[in-house]
Motif scaffolding. Sequence first.
Motif, PDB file in Angstrom:
ATOM      1  N   SER A   1     -10.674 -25.266  -9.983  1.00 42.26           N
ATOM      2  CA  SER A   1      -9.753 -26.377  -9.771  1.00 42.26           C
ATOM      3  C   SER A   1      -9.138 -26.296  -8.372  1.00 42.26           C
ATOM      4  O   SER A   1      -8.808 -25.209  -7.898  1.00 42.26           O
ATOM      5  CB  SER A   1      -8.645 -26.309 -10.823  1.00 42.26           C
TER       6      SER A   1
ATOM      7  N   SER B   1      -5.915 -27.273  -6.423  1.00 41.03           N
ATOM      8  CA  SER B   1      -4.532 -27.674  -6.672  1.00 41.03           C
ATOM      9  C   SER B   1      -4.056 -28.701  -5.651  1.00 41.03           C
ATOM     10  O   SER B   1      -4.586 -28.783  -4.541  1.00 41.03           O
ATOM     11  CB  SER B   1      -3.608 -26.455  -6.594  1.00 41.03           C
TER      12      SER B   1
ATOM     13  N   TYR C   1      -6.848 -27.042  -0.861  1.00 44.63           N
ATOM     14  CA  TYR C   1      -5.832 -27.773  -1.621  1.00 44.63           C
ATOM     15  C   TYR C   1      -6.024 -29.254  -1.341  1.00 44.63           C
ATOM     16  O   TYR C   1      -6.680 -29.622  -0.380  1.00 44.63           O
ATOM     17  CB  TYR C   1      -4.398 -27.398  -1.169  1.00 44.63           C
TER      18      TYR C   1
ATOM     19  N   THR D   1      -1.674 -28.511 -10.793  1.00 40.75           N
ATOM     20  CA  THR D   1      -3.081 -28.625 -11.172  1.00 40.75           C
ATOM     21  C   THR D   1      -3.323 -29.977 -11.821  1.00 40.75           C
ATOM     22  O   THR D   1      -2.726 -30.271 -12.862  1.00 40.75           O
ATOM     23  CB  THR D   1      -3.456 -27.513 -12.182  1.00 40.75           C
TER      24      THR D   1
ATOM     25  N   VAL E   1      -9.518 -30.796 -15.044  1.00 39.40           N
ATOM     26  CA  VAL E   1      -9.727 -29.612 -15.883  1.00 39.40           C
ATOM     27  C   VAL E   1     -10.283 -30.030 -17.240  1.00 39.40           C
ATOM     28  O   VAL E   1     -11.278 -29.473 -17.724  1.00 39.40           O
ATOM     29  CB  VAL E   1      -8.407 -28.823 -16.063  1.00 39.40           C
TER      30      VAL E   1
ATOM     31  N   LEU F   1      -8.738 -21.569 -13.017  1.00 36.07           N
ATOM     32  CA  LEU F   1      -7.528 -22.026 -12.343  1.00 36.07           C
ATOM     33  C   LEU F   1      -6.963 -20.835 -11.588  1.00 36.07           C
ATOM     34  O   LEU F   1      -6.704 -19.791 -12.178  1.00 36.07           O
ATOM     35  CB  LEU F   1      -6.466 -22.503 -13.341  1.00 36.07           C
TER      36      LEU F   1
ATOM     37  N   ILE G   1      -3.740 -19.987  -9.863  1.00 35.54           N
ATOM     38  CA  ILE G   1      -2.402 -20.566  -9.772  1.00 35.54           C
ATOM     39  C   ILE G   1      -1.330 -19.486  -9.735  1.00 35.54           C
ATOM     40  O   ILE G   1      -1.629 -18.304  -9.888  1.00 35.54           O
ATOM     41  CB  ILE G   1      -2.138 -21.550 -10.946  1.00 35.54           C
TER      42      ILE G   1
END
Length: 197
Positions: A40, A42, A58, A89, A94, A106, A108
């Motif tokens: 993913s 972000s 990003y 996210t 997702v 992910l 994060i």
Amino acid sequence: MADGGGPQRSRLVVLAGPTAVGKGTVAACVREQHPDIWISVSVTTRPARPGEIDGVHYHFISDAEFDRLVAADGLLEWAVVHSAARYGTPRAQVEERLAAGTPALLEIDLQGARQVRQSMPDALMCFLKPPSFEELERRLVGRGTEGPEERERRLRTARTELAAESEFDVTIVNTDVETACEELVDLFRSGISRPPG
């Protein structure tokens, strides 16, 4: 083993840990060496650092755009990080990947990981930790992206973040990026799952 009845919902692994532990570097290694694992991207309200590419590292967005995503429940998790920028996210990306049977990662922060645990309790939570606090400090100073005041703030945050290791299902010590990358990829292929309760 697949049951043959169409694509299975795939595994979601959440990688979190203290600032400067190398989450982004380990995720980049996974992206490069294991393109079958979707990572993913972000959204963030902070400006890009030198060398960062919008949509790759990003999605750099405005505060107003971030507010719109929050209001529309368009973020799986989001947080204000280091008392400054917001990160989040995008939820739809997702959910689409998991529904299609694609393994998803992910990468994060700790606050975000806690939110994902609430909204997606089947996710496997992986804590990335440094070999020592001294090594974490060396990495933070070495990357040279923060001034002395910001560095001190991040180190204070890191001390608190390290204490959260027990909240996670699995810990990987980031002594070597390649090794940490392979240990992380193994989580997708192993039978390790969230302990009940």
